[in-house]
Design an enzyme around this catalytic site. Structure first.
Site, PDB file in Angstrom:
ATOM      1  NE  ARG A 132     -24.539  19.299  22.132  1.00 43.60           N
ATOM      2  CZ  ARG A 132     -23.174  19.410  22.227  1.00 43.60           C
ATOM      3  NH1 ARG A 132     -22.469  18.600  21.361  1.00 43.60           N
ATOM      4  NH2 ARG A 132     -22.632  20.512  22.688  1.00 43.60           N
ATOM      5  CD  GLU A 148     -22.422  26.466  21.635  1.00 46.94           C
ATOM      6  OE1 GLU A 148     -21.761  27.133  20.977  1.00 46.94           O
ATOM      7  OE2 GLU A 148     -21.995  25.644  22.503  1.00 46.94           O
ATOM      8  CG  ASN A 150     -22.379  23.240  19.527  1.00 46.54           C
ATOM      9  OD1 ASN A 150     -21.310  23.890  19.764  1.00 46.54           O
ATOM     10  ND2 ASN A 150     -23.108  23.039  20.488  1.00 46.54           N
ATOM     11  CB  SER A 155     -18.533  15.939  22.424  1.00 48.45           C
ATOM     12  OG  SER A 155     -17.526  16.664  22.006  1.00 48.45           O
ATOM     13  CE  LYS A 313     -19.956  30.014  21.797  1.00 45.27           C
ATOM     14  NZ  LYS A 313     -19.624  28.996  20.822  1.00 45.27           N
ATOM     15  CE  LYS A 367     -22.684  31.880  25.189  1.00 45.36           C
ATOM     16  NZ  LYS A 367     -23.615  30.959  24.628  1.00 45.36           N
ATOM     17  CD  GLU A 371     -18.408  26.348  19.292  1.00 43.14           C
ATOM     18  OE1 GLU A 371     -18.813  25.641  19.948  1.00 43.14           O
ATOM     19  OE2 GLU A 371     -19.087  27.554  18.802  1.00 43.14           O
ATOM     20  N   GLY A 372     -15.656  24.571  22.427  1.00 41.68           N
ATOM     21  CA  GLY A 372     -14.880  23.602  23.035  1.00 41.68           C
ATOM     22  C   GLY A 372     -14.810  23.867  24.498  1.00 41.68           C
ATOM     23  NE  ARG A 454     -23.506  19.295  26.785  1.00 42.71           N
ATOM     24  CZ  ARG A 454     -23.142  20.649  26.507  1.00 42.71           C
ATOM     25  NH1 ARG A 454     -21.761  20.959  26.775  1.00 42.71           N
ATOM     26  NH2 ARG A 454     -23.868  21.279  25.617  1.00 42.71           N
TER      27      ARG A 454
HETATM   28  N1  LIG Z   1     -12.455  16.155  21.702  1.00 42.22           N
HETATM   29  C1  LIG Z   1     -13.359  16.614  21.007  1.00 42.22           C
HETATM   30  C2  LIG Z   1     -14.327  17.770  21.875  1.00 42.22           C
HETATM   31  C3  LIG Z   1     -15.094  18.486  20.613  1.00 42.22           C
HETATM   32  C4  LIG Z   1     -15.820  19.540  21.468  1.00 42.22           C
HETATM   33  O1  LIG Z   1     -15.379  20.329  22.442  1.00 42.22           O
HETATM   34  N2  LIG Z   1     -17.194  19.736  20.851  1.00 42.22           N
HETATM   35  C5  LIG Z   1     -17.882  20.898  21.399  1.00 42.22           C
HETATM   36  C6  LIG Z   1     -18.862  21.318  20.232  1.00 42.22           C
HETATM   37  S1  LIG Z   1     -17.582  22.267  19.202  1.00 42.22           S
HETATM   38  C7  LIG Z   1     -19.053  20.117  22.122  1.00 42.22           C
HETATM   39  O2  LIG Z   1     -19.609  19.148  21.597  1.00 42.22           O
HETATM   40  N3  LIG Z   1     -18.974  20.429  23.599  1.00 42.22           N
HETATM   41  C8  LIG Z   1     -19.950  19.924  24.272  1.00 42.22           C
HETATM   42  C9  LIG Z   1     -19.401  18.664  24.868  1.00 42.22           C
HETATM   43  C10 LIG Z   1     -18.794  19.001  26.201  1.00 42.22           C
HETATM   44  O3  LIG Z   1     -19.684  19.329  27.245  1.00 42.22           O
HETATM   45  O4  LIG Z   1     -17.857  18.594  26.566  1.00 42.22           O
HETATM   46  C11 LIG Z   1     -14.401  15.320  20.459  1.00 42.22           C
HETATM   47  O5  LIG Z   1     -15.379  15.088  21.522  1.00 42.22           O
HETATM   48  O6  LIG Z   1     -14.413  14.723  19.579  1.00 42.22           O
HETATM   49 MG   LIG Z   2     -20.457  25.041  21.228  1.00 47.76          MG
END
Ligand SMILES: N[C@H](CCC(=O)N[C@@H](CS)C(=O)NCCC(=O)O)C(=O)O
Ligand SMILES: [Mg+2]
Length: 478
Positions: A132, A148, A150, A155, A313, A367, A371-372, A454
């Site tokens: 994404r 960024e 991903n 998610s 990053k 940064k 991630e997360g 988002r």
């Molecule tokens: N628990 C895990 C969460 C996985 C996760 O944090 N992914 C990152 C990219 S690494 C991401 O996409 N963040 C944007 C979504 C947001 O705004 O929360 C899942 O969903 O399986």
């Molecule tokens: Mg990310």
């Protein structure tokens, strides 16, 4: 001198009507599986079907110029190809991350697995990326800039696509109040397209009894976003998915002499990571040995360790340097399209930029390689951190990159969380999903696979939905 900030137009409905719409919309969420685990219920992250609440959402879709939408969609297949090309240049990955490795243990562990794979000349013939690419529309320059890319655990392909349906349904239901056209909410097939890519990878592996293994966290409130993919795999392709934590893989997994990964007695065709992207997912050596075991196997990894590293990053910042894209892509127009969406990106070796960032911290984001959500550093924290790192000297600076802070237009919107409708001044971040599947020199899939919008209150620095700052939104093309 920043452009005069336009006064945002009020939302198209009054608060009382918004409250009524929010109730209809929340009911729609419950009926259509647009749900997440409810923090208030202690079992909501471990027991499916218990403690659900509607996913936080924006009552009406965010506006975006159609030309920007087209530009963002067009970039998906170019970024997909770039990730694959960069992933094959092990030396570029090791060299680019060599200083980060000295000061960031998590990245160092990932690199160690990557180095071991290079040592045994491990080849991934079948490569699956479910990416994404996140963007913001910079108000001052009216340009689409990438936040960024991903490449692991992206998610909301499941829930994100439902929000487009929700908004189209609301626009139809309240057509008498809203002068909006449902067809201006673009279709969003992220859920089915990601499931199709997983299914095609399973087919390329070509062992009928094999399963898809989803690597998940022991506690997961976003499990319904994941179950949407599991559901598509079962319903549309008859493919079984097993959910395992890294520690369960360590306990139940083995690699047969022919490279087949067997977990809990089942052959694994595809390993789809929805965990493993943060140090928190490796609380002991067991999780690291599970990651290595998976990487050593001939299962299709989504992502492979190489794809995972391409999404850091630091690599984003290296790829933004002059003449680097030319190492990986031939098409000059495509290279120009990528460069056009690059925001300012710097390593902290650049003393000039560090000095500027200390003077004007509000114009930058600091940064780490994480991630997360919830890891980036802004404003006065950024100034203090940079000043401290400079004093410490040495390679500590190499754990971070600096990025130009992007200021999208703020607008007034209604956000619905926990059944309550709030009006707020918000900004949005557009994520474009991309699916890439390759088997040796055959590109099986290279496509834009839907989107995620988002939206968060403009005062909030961080933007994660799972992290609790943002809500799920969709698009209205203007
Ligand atoms: N628990 C895990 C969460 C996985 C996760 O944090 N992914 C990152 C990219 S690494 C991401 O996409 N963040 C944007 C979504 C947001 O705004 O929360 C899942 O969903 O399986
Ligand atoms: Mg990310």
């Amino acid at each position: 001198m920043s452009a005069a900030v336009p006064v945002p137009a009020p939302p198209p409905v009054d608060p009382a009507t918004a409250g009524e719409m929010a109730r209809e919309a929340a009911a729609w969420c419950a009926l259509h599986g647009l749900v997440v685990g409810d923090r208030a219920d202690p079992r909501s992250a471990t027991v499916p079907g218990v403690g659900l609440v509607h996913a936080p959402f924006s009552l009406l879709p965010a506006h975006l110029p159609e030309s920007i939408w087209r530009q963002a969609c067009e970039l998906a297949t170019i970024f997909n190809e770039l990730v694959d090309r960069v992933s094959l240049d092990g030396k570029f990955l090791q060299d680019s991350l060599s200083k980060t490795r000295q000061v960031d243990d998590f990245t160092s562990r990932l690199l160690e697995i990557h180095r071991k794979m290079m040592e045994i000349n491990k080849e991934e013939n079948i490569r699956l990326g479910l990416h994404r690419s996140d963007y913001m529309l910079d108000l001052e320059t009216n340009s689409l800039l990438q936040i960024e890319l991903n490449t692991i655990s992206t998610s909301f392909p499941g829930l994100g696509s439902l929000v487009s349906d929700l908004h189209r349904s609301l626009i139809n239901q309240y057509v008498h109040l809203l002068s909006l056209e449902p067809k201006r909410v673009p279709g969003n097939a992220a859920s089915s397209k990601f499931a199709e890519a997983l299914a095609r990878a399973w087919a390329e592996f070509n062992v009928d009894s094999a399963v898809v293994m989803m690597i998940v966290q022991p506690e997961e409130r976003n499990m319904y976003d994941q179950y949407w993919l599991t559901n598509h795999l079962k319903e549309s392709y008859g493919i079984t998915t097993i959910r395992k934590t890294l520690s369960q893989v360590e306990a139940e997994g083995q690699v047969l002499p022919d490279g087949t990964l067997v977990v809990d007695g089942k052959k694994v065709a595809v390993v789809y990571y929805r965990a493993g992207y943060t140090p928190n997912d490796y609380p002991s050596e067991a999780e690291w040995s599970a990651r290595l075991l998976i990487e050593q196997s001939c299962a299709v990894k989504c992502p492979s360790i190489s794809y995972h590293l391409v999404g850091t990053k630091k690599i984003q910042q290296e790829l933004a340097k002059p003449n680097v894209l030319e190492r990986f892509l031939e098409n000059k127009e495509e290279i120009a399209k990528l460069r056009k969406c690059f925001a300012g990106l710097w390593s902290l070796d650049d003393e000039e930029i560090v000095k500027t960032a200390i003077e004007k911290p509000e114009l930058f984001v600091l940064k780490p390689q994480r991630e997360g959500g919830g890891n980036n550093i802004y404003g006065l924290d950024l100034r203090e951190t940079l000043t401290r790192l400079q004093k410490e000297g040495g390679d500590a600076l190499a754990a971070y990159i600096l990025m130009q802070r992007i200021f999208p237009k703020a607008s007034l919107a209604y956000l619905v969380r926990g059944g309550i409708c709030h009006e707020g001044l918000v900004i949005s971040e557009l994520g474009i999903y991309g699916a890439y599947l390759r088997n040796k020199d055959k590109v099986v899939i290279n496509e834009q696979s839907g989107y995620l919008m988002r939206t968060k209150v403009s005062s909030s620095d961080e933007g994660g939905v799972a992290a609790g700052f943002a809500v799920l939104d969709s698009l209205y093309l203007t």
